[in-house]
Design a protein around this motif. Structure first.
Motif, PDB file in Angstrom:
ATOM      1  N   ASP A   1       0.809  -1.224   0.000  1.00 16.86           N
ATOM      2  CA  ASP A   1       0.000   0.000   0.000  1.00 16.86           C
ATOM      3  C   ASP A   1       0.840   1.271   0.000  1.00 16.86           C
ATOM      4  N   SER A   2       2.085   1.180   0.426  1.00 18.61           N
ATOM      5  CA  SER A   2       2.892   2.387   0.634  1.00 18.61           C
ATOM      6  C   SER A   2       3.847   2.692  -0.510  1.00 18.61           C
ATOM      7  N   PHE A   3       3.765   1.967  -1.621  1.00 23.27           N
ATOM      8  CA  PHE A   3       4.621   2.282  -2.764  1.00 23.27           C
ATOM      9  C   PHE A   3       4.401   3.724  -3.216  1.00 23.27           C
ATOM     10  N   ALA A   4       5.411   4.302  -3.842  1.00 22.32           N
ATOM     11  CA  ALA A   4       5.372   5.722  -4.207  1.00 22.32           C
ATOM     12  C   ALA A   4       4.325   6.050  -5.260  1.00 22.32           C
ATOM     13  N   ALA A   5       3.923   5.068  -6.057  1.00 25.33           N
ATOM     14  CA  ALA A   5       2.872   5.269  -7.059  1.00 25.33           C
ATOM     15  C   ALA A   5       1.786   4.229  -6.841  1.00 25.33           C
ATOM     16  N   THR A   6       0.531   4.653  -6.968  1.00 25.52           N
ATOM     17  CA  THR A   6      -0.560   3.694  -6.787  1.00 25.52           C
ATOM     18  C   THR A   6      -0.499   2.595  -7.837  1.00 25.52           C
ATOM     19  N   THR A   7       0.027   2.921  -9.011  1.00 23.59           N
ATOM     20  CA  THR A   7       0.161   1.939 -10.078  1.00 23.59           C
ATOM     21  C   THR A   7       1.039   0.771  -9.659  1.00 23.59           C
ATOM     22  N   CYS A   8       1.970   1.033  -8.749  1.00 25.60           N
ATOM     23  CA  CYS A   8       2.904  -0.001  -8.300  1.00 25.60           C
ATOM     24  C   CYS A   8       2.295  -0.916  -7.244  1.00 25.60           C
ATOM     25  N   CYS A   9       1.168  -0.536  -6.695  1.00 26.69           N
ATOM     26  CA  CYS A   9       0.565  -1.282  -5.586  1.00 26.69           C
ATOM     27  C   CYS A   9      -0.124  -2.534  -6.120  1.00 26.69           C
ATOM     28  N   LEU A  10       0.677  -3.542  -6.340  1.00 24.29           N
ATOM     29  CA  LEU A  10       0.197  -4.764  -6.960  1.00 24.29           C
ATOM     30  C   LEU A  10       1.034  -5.927  -6.451  1.00 24.29           C
TER      31      LEU A  10
END
Length: 219
Positions: free
Chosen positions: A130-139
């Motif tokens: 959840d804390s990745f710098a981009a929401t796109t990375c939250c996978l």
């Protein structure tokens, strides 16, 4: 575009795209065999595989490493994590890729020294994603014991398929986001990059124009 499909169909499309990356499939299978608690293969190796498939590149193009998160708060010592890393090194031997395995229960012990901001202790691997710098990375993806794929995508998958990078200013500083964006745009100039929000919450229009101009030039 797959980003406009209903969510259940996007998940099918996601598995289809990720299955084009044979290295990723092997990482998933070998990680499952390690039986790590709360594990996921996550981050760039997932969304970048999708970017490659969407843009017609080889599935592994530009992927620097494969990240594996797990969560074990029963022993927060470096020695315990290092034993897992050592076991993983043997498990992933022979793969044509670097696989980085980290215990997300320990991140708060070193994050501030590396990035300059404090990180509250995570309560799960999902919280770390959840804390990745981009929401796109939250996978995150993992194989369940029965062979099913478990997909964790708290912000959905539309941005992943549509090649949109959206900031996620919950923990990582702006510099982390912008450094990653600059690196990724060199490899995938088709990306649409949304700017980091201004401190007062008002959109930085100059930044939007700048990103838009660079996106147009890249095309």
């Amino acid at each position: 575009m797959n980003g406009r499909l209903p969510l259940d169909e996007q998940i099918v499309a996601l598995r289809s795209a990720l299955s084009r990356n044979e290295v990723l499939l092997e990482v998933l299978a070998r990680t499952a065999a390690l039986r790590l608690p709360g594990w996921y293969v996550t981050a760039g190796c997932l969304f970048q595989t999708v970017w490659n498939v969407v843009t017609g590149r080889p599935p592994t193009s530009g992927i620097r490493d494969y990240d594996v998160f797990y969560f074990d708060d029963s022993d927060l010592s470096w020695e315990a994590e290092d034993r897992v890393i050592t076991a993983a090194r043997s498990a992933f031997a022979g793969l044509p890729a670097e696989v980085e395995v980290r215990n997300e229960a320990r991140v708060h012990l070193w994050y501030e020294q590396k990035f300059g901001v404090a990180c509250p202790p995570y309560v799960s691997s999902e919280a770390a994603i959840d804390s990745f710098a981009a929401t796109t990375c939250c996978l995150g993806v993992r194989l369940e014991p029965d062979g099913r794929w478990r997909v964790y995508a708290p912000h959905g998958l539309s941005d992943v398929f549509n090649l949109v990078l959206r900031p996620n200013p919950v923990l990582a500083p702006r510099s982390v986001y912008e450094t990653k964006v600059a690196r990724w745009r060199e490899q995938w100039p088709e990306l649409t990059v949304l700017p980091w929000p201004a401190p007062d919450g008002v959109t930085d229009r100059a930044a939007v124009r700048s990103y838009g101009q660079r996106k147009g030039e890249a095309r």
